[in-house]
Design an enzyme around this catalytic site. Structure first.
Site, mmCIF file in Angstrom:
data_model
loop_
_atom_site.group_PDB
_atom_site.id
_atom_site.type_symbol
_atom_site.label_atom_id
_atom_site.label_comp_id
_atom_site.label_asym_id
_atom_site.label_seq_id
_atom_site.Cartn_x
_atom_site.Cartn_y
_atom_site.Cartn_z
ATOM 1 N N SER A 81 0.919 -1.157 0.066
ATOM 2 C CA SER A 81 0.143 -0.027 -0.118
ATOM 3 C C SER A 81 0.801 1.195 -0.029
ATOM 4 O O SER A 81 1.941 1.130 0.369
ATOM 5 C CB SER A 81 -0.922 -0.220 1.046
ATOM 6 O OG SER A 81 -1.529 1.501 1.586
ATOM 7 N N TYR A 136 -2.148 -1.007 10.791
ATOM 8 C CA TYR A 136 -1.835 -1.546 9.250
ATOM 9 C C TYR A 136 -0.844 -1.140 8.414
ATOM 10 O O TYR A 136 -0.320 -1.526 7.799
ATOM 11 C CB TYR A 136 -3.456 -1.037 8.732
ATOM 12 C CG TYR A 136 -3.764 -1.218 7.370
ATOM 13 C CD1 TYR A 136 -4.162 -2.397 6.720
ATOM 14 C CD2 TYR A 136 -3.419 -0.231 6.221
ATOM 15 C CE1 TYR A 136 -4.267 -2.876 5.279
ATOM 16 C CE2 TYR A 136 -3.312 -0.641 5.057
ATOM 17 C CZ TYR A 136 -3.908 -1.690 4.268
ATOM 18 O OH TYR A 136 -3.941 -1.898 3.015
#
Length: 249
Positions: free
Chosen positions: A144, A157
């Protein structure tokens, strides 16, 4: 149909929905057979119905080490020709570390670490001998833009995606030295319109577009695929890292 993918068997993790569903669909369209791994049998059954003989489904919770220990020998025995591994499964939870009870934050953190990092690493290492036995193999780890510049609301995360980025790079180095027929691709995602991102952010790209860019990078054996707006983050972080950090925060 891409000759680099046709006739190969691919394992895709991630509930057979969202990006995982689109990855499976596009791999099948490229002539692959797919092993779809996820927790939700309803989603897996829907993909099985859609893909027919081109899909095998396996129910497993990749956040649990015992499930991975069960899965690895099963895949090795039943799909010895596996040559593509796509680690797509992921969990993002927003948490206020000062407003939430400490116990709740710890539980959430362990869930994210278990699936996003431990599950990814353990499955990759468990299947690496099988992948190394093929004449050519590919590993794709879904990362990401938050691995580059984290946002405050999802600290764990972001940490797992940064770790995924580092693991992918180091694994690539070892493959280049010891198994050059294995390519390792990191797909750096922008914000994608999925169930996980519902109610968060704007300017999302579709799961179909995200999967299309990943599959194209996989076929070319790219070490990195910057998906959607992550391409701009790559440039901005190189030129103005403080600005990139402020935007992503």
């Amino acid at each position: 149909m891409n000759n680099a993918l046709a006739g190969r068997r691919a394992l895709v993790t991630g509930e057979a929905r969202g990006i995982g569903l689109e990855l499976s669909r596009q791999l099948i369209a490229q002539g692959c057979t797919v092993v779809a791994v996820g927790r939700n049998m309803q989603h897996l059954n829907a993909l099985q119905s859609e893909g027919g003989s081109n899909v095998t489904t396996v129910q497993a919770d990749l956040s649990q080490q015992a499930e991975i220990d069960r899965l690895v020998p099963l895949i090795t025995a039943e799909h010895p020709d596996l040559s593509i591994l796509i680690n797509n499964a992921g969990l993002q939870q927003e948490m206020n570390l000062f407003a939430n009870p400490a116990g709740a934050s710890i539980i959430s953190a362990r869930q994210e670490i278990g699936l996003n990092l431990d599950g990814l690493v353990s499955l990759t290492l468990g299947l690496l001998p099988n992948l190394a036995a093929q004449s050519r193999s590919s590993i794709v780890n879904i990362s990401s833009g938050l691995a580059i510049a984290p946002k405050s609301a999802s600290p764990v995360y972001c940490a797992t995606k940064a770790a995924t980025r580092a693991f992918s790079q180091a694994l690539r180095y070892q493959c280049e030295d010891s198994a050059p027929h294995i390519t390792v691709t990191e797909a750096i995602m922008a914000l994608v319109d999925t169930d996980m991102t519902a109610g968060r952010g704007s300017g999302k790209i579709t799961a179909h577009r995200a999967a299309t860019e990943v599959i194209a990078g996989l076929a070319r054996g790219q070490p990195e695929v910057w998906v959607g707006k992550a391409k701009m983050l790559r440039v901005l972080n190189r030129l103005l890292p403080a600005v990139a950090a402020r935007i992503m925060r």
